[in-house]
Design an enzyme around this catalytic site. Sequence first.
Site, PDB file in Angstrom:
ATOM      1  N   CYS A  21      92.674 -27.044  23.742  1.00  0.00           N
ATOM      2  CA  CYS A  21      91.812 -26.033  22.851  1.00  0.00           C
ATOM      3  C   CYS A  21      92.456 -25.733  21.762  1.00  0.00           C
ATOM      4  CB  CYS A  21      91.398 -24.934  23.643  1.00  0.00           C
ATOM      5  SG  CYS A  21      90.209 -23.587  23.210  1.00  0.00           S
TER       6      CYS A  21
ATOM      7  N   GLU B 248      96.413 -19.296  18.080  1.00  0.00           N
ATOM      8  CA  GLU B 248      96.686 -19.670  19.451  1.00  0.00           C
ATOM      9  C   GLU B 248      96.256 -21.241  19.819  1.00  0.00           C
ATOM     10  OE1 GLU B 248      97.463 -15.717  21.854  1.00  0.00           O
ATOM     11  OE2 GLU B 248      95.575 -16.575  21.767  1.00  0.00           O
TER      12      GLU B 248
ATOM     13  N   CYS C 200      88.621 -14.857  12.811  1.00  0.00           N
ATOM     14  CA  CYS C 200      87.277 -15.294  13.002  1.00  0.00           C
ATOM     15  C   CYS C 200      86.447 -14.369  12.167  1.00  0.00           C
ATOM     16  CB  CYS C 200      86.912 -15.424  14.278  1.00  0.00           C
ATOM     17  SG  CYS C 200      85.200 -16.472  14.579  1.00  0.00           S
TER      18      CYS C 200
ATOM     19  N   CYS D 294      83.259 -11.711  22.459  1.00  0.00           N
ATOM     20  CA  CYS D 294      84.125 -12.591  22.487  1.00  0.00           C
ATOM     21  C   CYS D 294      85.467 -11.862  21.643  1.00  0.00           C
ATOM     22  CB  CYS D 294      84.053 -13.730  21.339  1.00  0.00           C
ATOM     23  SG  CYS D 294      85.381 -14.894  21.086  1.00  0.00           S
TER      24      CYS D 294
ATOM     25  N   CYS E 120      81.191 -12.258  17.300  1.00  0.00           N
ATOM     26  CA  CYS E 120      80.338 -12.248  18.415  1.00  0.00           C
ATOM     27  C   CYS E 120      81.051 -11.003  19.362  1.00  0.00           C
ATOM     28  CB  CYS E 120      80.672 -13.398  19.247  1.00  0.00           C
ATOM     29  SG  CYS E 120      79.819 -15.064  18.161  1.00  0.00           S
TER      30      CYS E 120
ATOM     31  N   ASN F  85      84.581 -13.640  30.753  1.00  0.00           N
ATOM     32  CA  ASN F  85      86.049 -13.261  30.634  1.00  0.00           C
ATOM     33  C   ASN F  85      86.182 -11.879  30.194  1.00  0.00           C
ATOM     34  OD1 ASN F  85      87.071 -15.574  32.174  1.00  0.00           O
ATOM     35  ND2 ASN F  85      86.531 -16.630  30.329  1.00  0.00           N
TER      36      ASN F  85
ATOM     37  N   GLY G 240      88.235 -19.096  15.657  1.00  0.00           N
ATOM     38  CA  GLY G 240      87.476 -19.544  14.384  1.00  0.00           C
ATOM     39  C   GLY G 240      86.404 -20.252  14.723  1.00  0.00           C
TER      40      GLY G 240
ATOM     41  N   CYS H  78      88.479 -18.530  28.145  1.00  0.00           N
ATOM     42  CA  CYS H  78      86.964 -18.584  27.042  1.00  0.00           C
ATOM     43  C   CYS H  78      86.794 -17.251  26.617  1.00  0.00           C
ATOM     44  CB  CYS H  78      86.152 -19.360  27.688  1.00  0.00           C
ATOM     45  SG  CYS H  78      84.480 -19.697  26.410  1.00  0.00           S
TER      46      CYS H  78
ATOM     47  N   SER I  85      82.705 -27.136  18.864  1.00  0.00           N
ATOM     48  CA  SER I  85      82.168 -26.381  19.331  1.00  0.00           C
ATOM     49  C   SER I  85      81.653 -25.277  18.175  1.00  0.00           C
ATOM     50  CB  SER I  85      82.554 -25.350  20.378  1.00  0.00           C
ATOM     51  OG  SER I  85      81.979 -24.355  20.473  1.00  0.00           O
TER      52      SER I  85
ATOM     53  N   SER J  44      77.450 -22.899  21.007  1.00  0.00           N
ATOM     54  CA  SER J  44      77.511 -21.682  21.750  1.00  0.00           C
ATOM     55  C   SER J  44      76.205 -21.097  21.688  1.00  0.00           C
ATOM     56  CB  SER J  44      78.736 -20.632  21.088  1.00  0.00           C
ATOM     57  OG  SER J  44      79.889 -21.304  21.223  1.00  0.00           O
ATOM     58  N   LEU J  45      75.571 -21.087  22.797  1.00  0.00           N
ATOM     59  CA  LEU J  45      74.157 -20.450  22.678  1.00  0.00           C
ATOM     60  C   LEU J  45      73.950 -19.236  23.158  1.00  0.00           C
ATOM     61  CD1 LEU J  45      70.990 -21.365  22.071  1.00  0.00           C
ATOM     62  CD2 LEU J  45      70.848 -22.031  24.267  1.00  0.00           C
ATOM     63  N   HIS J  46      74.363 -18.958  24.406  1.00  0.00           N
ATOM     64  CA  HIS J  46      74.591 -17.619  25.096  1.00  0.00           C
ATOM     65  C   HIS J  46      73.382 -16.683  25.236  1.00  0.00           C
ATOM     66  CE1 HIS J  46      78.583 -18.661  24.872  1.00  0.00           C
ATOM     67  NE2 HIS J  46      78.915 -18.725  23.532  1.00  0.00           N
TER      68      HIS J  46
END
Length: 416
Positions: free
Chosen positions: A135, A122, A142, A149, A146, A346, A213, A389, A245, A267-269
């Site tokens: 994007c 996508e 992937c 996600c 995570c 999300n 990915g 996201c 990213s 991508s820390l999170h």
Amino acid sequence: MTQTNLMTIPGQVDPVPVARDITPREDGRVDLIGLPKARIRELFEEAGLDAKAAKLRAKQVFHWLYHRGVTEFDAMTDIAKTMRPWLAERFVIGRPDVVEAQHSSDGTRKWLLRTSDGHDFEMVFIPDETRGTLCVSSQVGCTLNCTFCHTGTMRLVRNLTPGEIVGQVMLARDALGEWPRGTMAGLDEFDEDRGHYTADGRLLTNIVMMGMGEPLYNFDHVRDALNLVMDGDGLALSKRRITLSTSGVIPMMDRCGQEIGVNLAVSLHAVRKEVRDEIVPLNKKYGIEDLLQACADYPGASNARRITFEYVMLKDKNDSDEDARELVRLLRKYDLPAKVNLIPFNPWPGAGYECSTPERIRAFSDIVFEGGISAPVRTPRGRDIDAACGQLRTAAEKKSRAQRDREAAGTAAAAS
């Protein structure tokens, strides 16, 4: 459909890269999209042109492909009519196949695309008042797992080729109708430097490698694709308008800065090891402190080109005042030129998390701002079409492939 084997994955986070840079076609022709000028020249020589003719034709074709966006050799008006069938017999100008295109109520657009060997991925276009951001995906599926996600719940199939990556940008330009115009001045063999154009007033102004990915696990192909996007004689998008990213593939971060030179987003999170180990399992291999040191060492990072840290807000998981203060402490410790994007979670079916409340997100943001670090809250876009996201697994995936093929055949029949 050509059968392709799934990529071997030894363990959780180290996929074996696919060596090919072109997806083989059943008809034997070579897709020129994704190839630099020098490689096109080599292919023309291998196909029988002498060195001088191959050099000229490669320059002409490169311009038509990447600057004009043509999809047929017959549209290349400065190439002799007798030469165009020769090109069409041996080469093709590809685009990813569009399986489904969706429009969000907020203007976001999402495309479900298919490679020539039958794999789906996508891309998303997000329009704003002052910019339009595409994007772009780098892999089919992937391998990072995570847990917040949706894309991370997919199995990794394979890396996308340079052509399949840059093809997303070209397809978006097709859809937006914004290929630049200009004369063909300077495209003779005596002048290599003329014929350079830029496109003003673009709708597509920025690119983020934040789709499906992990870009740094497909480094060579991502680098080659972005070099075409940044080529002044091609798509001509400035590296300052491109952001890559990563979840923290430390060994590749320096090469990213040296060989691509685009903006970096991480991508820390989470700021506590046990939490980041859970939601970003790559942290078990490349820890927070080592990751932040790699960010401090990233070539080109400065106050003018800050590193962006992405931080998804998960209720009662990573959103406390203590987490915010620890985030400030860590970024100050490594003296990082940074900004933090706070991303409301999300939701997707089966997700094990809830989004932090608006009040909690605002309190978190205020603490980081008070620490001298910009921490805007990202406005979710495209939620109604699963384009926000962390949602790129896809609503279309809920349909079987056979169902989508029937729908596409029905649409084509209606159009004809």
